[in-house]
Write a protein that holds these residues in place. Structure first.
Motif, mmCIF file in Angstrom:
data_model
loop_
_atom_site.group_PDB
_atom_site.id
_atom_site.type_symbol
_atom_site.label_atom_id
_atom_site.label_comp_id
_atom_site.label_asym_id
_atom_site.label_seq_id
_atom_site.Cartn_x
_atom_site.Cartn_y
_atom_site.Cartn_z
ATOM 1 N N LEU A 23 -18.332 15.604 35.988
ATOM 2 C CA LEU A 23 -19.360 15.186 35.044
ATOM 3 C C LEU A 23 -18.666 14.585 33.830
ATOM 4 N N VAL A 24 -19.033 13.369 33.494
ATOM 5 C CA VAL A 24 -18.421 12.682 32.352
ATOM 6 C C VAL A 24 -19.518 12.372 31.340
ATOM 7 N N GLU A 25 -19.394 12.972 30.163
ATOM 8 C CA GLU A 25 -20.402 12.822 29.117
ATOM 9 C C GLU A 25 -19.963 11.771 28.111
ATOM 10 N N SER A 32 -25.278 10.513 27.509
ATOM 11 C CA SER A 32 -25.254 10.153 28.925
ATOM 12 C C SER A 32 -24.289 11.069 29.656
ATOM 13 N N CYS A 33 -24.592 11.330 30.913
ATOM 14 C CA CYS A 33 -23.708 12.137 31.744
ATOM 15 C C CYS A 33 -23.720 11.549 33.148
ATOM 16 N N ALA A 34 -22.572 11.068 33.580
ATOM 17 C CA ALA A 34 -22.444 10.491 34.910
ATOM 18 C C ALA A 34 -21.766 11.482 35.834
ATOM 19 N N ALA A 35 -22.403 11.733 36.969
ATOM 20 C CA ALA A 35 -21.867 12.672 37.950
ATOM 21 C C ALA A 35 -21.281 11.920 39.131
ATOM 22 N N SER A 36 -20.186 12.431 39.636
ATOM 23 C CA SER A 36 -19.573 11.845 40.835
ATOM 24 C C SER A 36 -19.055 12.962 41.717
ATOM 25 N N GLY A 37 -18.952 12.673 43.025
ATOM 26 C CA GLY A 37 -18.449 13.672 43.957
ATOM 27 C C GLY A 37 -19.512 14.078 44.954
ATOM 28 N N SER A 38 -19.386 15.292 45.462
ATOM 29 C CA SER A 38 -20.263 15.791 46.523
ATOM 30 C C SER A 38 -21.546 16.374 45.930
ATOM 31 N N ILE A 39 -22.534 15.525 45.800
ATOM 32 C CA ILE A 39 -23.813 15.942 45.226
ATOM 33 C C ILE A 39 -24.872 15.867 46.300
ATOM 34 N N GLY A 92 -19.915 19.795 32.381
ATOM 35 C CA GLY A 92 -19.079 18.805 31.746
ATOM 36 C C GLY A 92 -18.238 19.450 30.653
ATOM 37 N N GLN A 93 -17.384 18.668 30.047
ATOM 38 C CA GLN A 93 -16.482 19.201 29.025
ATOM 39 C C GLN A 93 -17.138 19.306 27.665
ATOM 40 N N GLY A 94 -18.261 18.668 27.492
ATOM 41 C CA GLY A 94 -18.988 18.764 26.240
ATOM 42 C C GLY A 94 -18.747 17.576 25.329
#
Length: 121
Positions: free
Chosen positions: A4-6, A21-28, A112-114
């Motif tokens: 998760l990248v915020e 914004s938060c973009a998710a990548s990977g096994s969702i 995410g990291q915040g």
């Protein structure tokens, strides 16, 4: 694994607006919920808003009427539009994703990291 990248945090004056914004990548998996939580200094992390893959939303009372959560499923991205910001909204905002393979499966949760949001008076 899921990442998760915020983005979108920052410093704003009271009454101003920010969009996270938060973009998710990977096994969702297709069954999922994304959302935002926040943690102010000395306080516990608390829910701000969530949105499911079926676009059902849930808001904390403090966010109702001022914040809007939305998502772009094609981009696996969730947004939080924050208007009429108050100094008490100052916190680190964390993106959250819960996902499971099917309706009988267990949820897997990611954070995410915040991103820091600071509202000056």
């Amino acid at each position: 694994q899921v990442q998760l990248v915020e983005s979108g945090g920052g410093l704003v004056q009271a009454g101003g607006s920010l969009r996270l914004s938060c973009a998710a990548s990977g096994s969702i998996f297709s069954i999922n919920a994304m959302g935002w939580y926040r943690q102010a200094p000395g306080k516990q992390r608390e829910l701000v808003a969530t949105i499911t893959s079926g676009d059902m939303t849930n808001y904390a009372d403090s966010a109702k009427g001022r914040f809007t959560i939305s998502r772009d499923n094609a981009k696996n991205t969730v947004y939080l539009q924050m208007n009429s910001l108050k100094p008490e909204d100052t916190a680190v905002y964390y993106c959250n994703l819960k996902t499971r393979r099917n309706n009988r499966g267990s949820w897997t949760e990611y954070w995410g990291q915040g991103t820091q949001v600071t509202v000056s008076s």
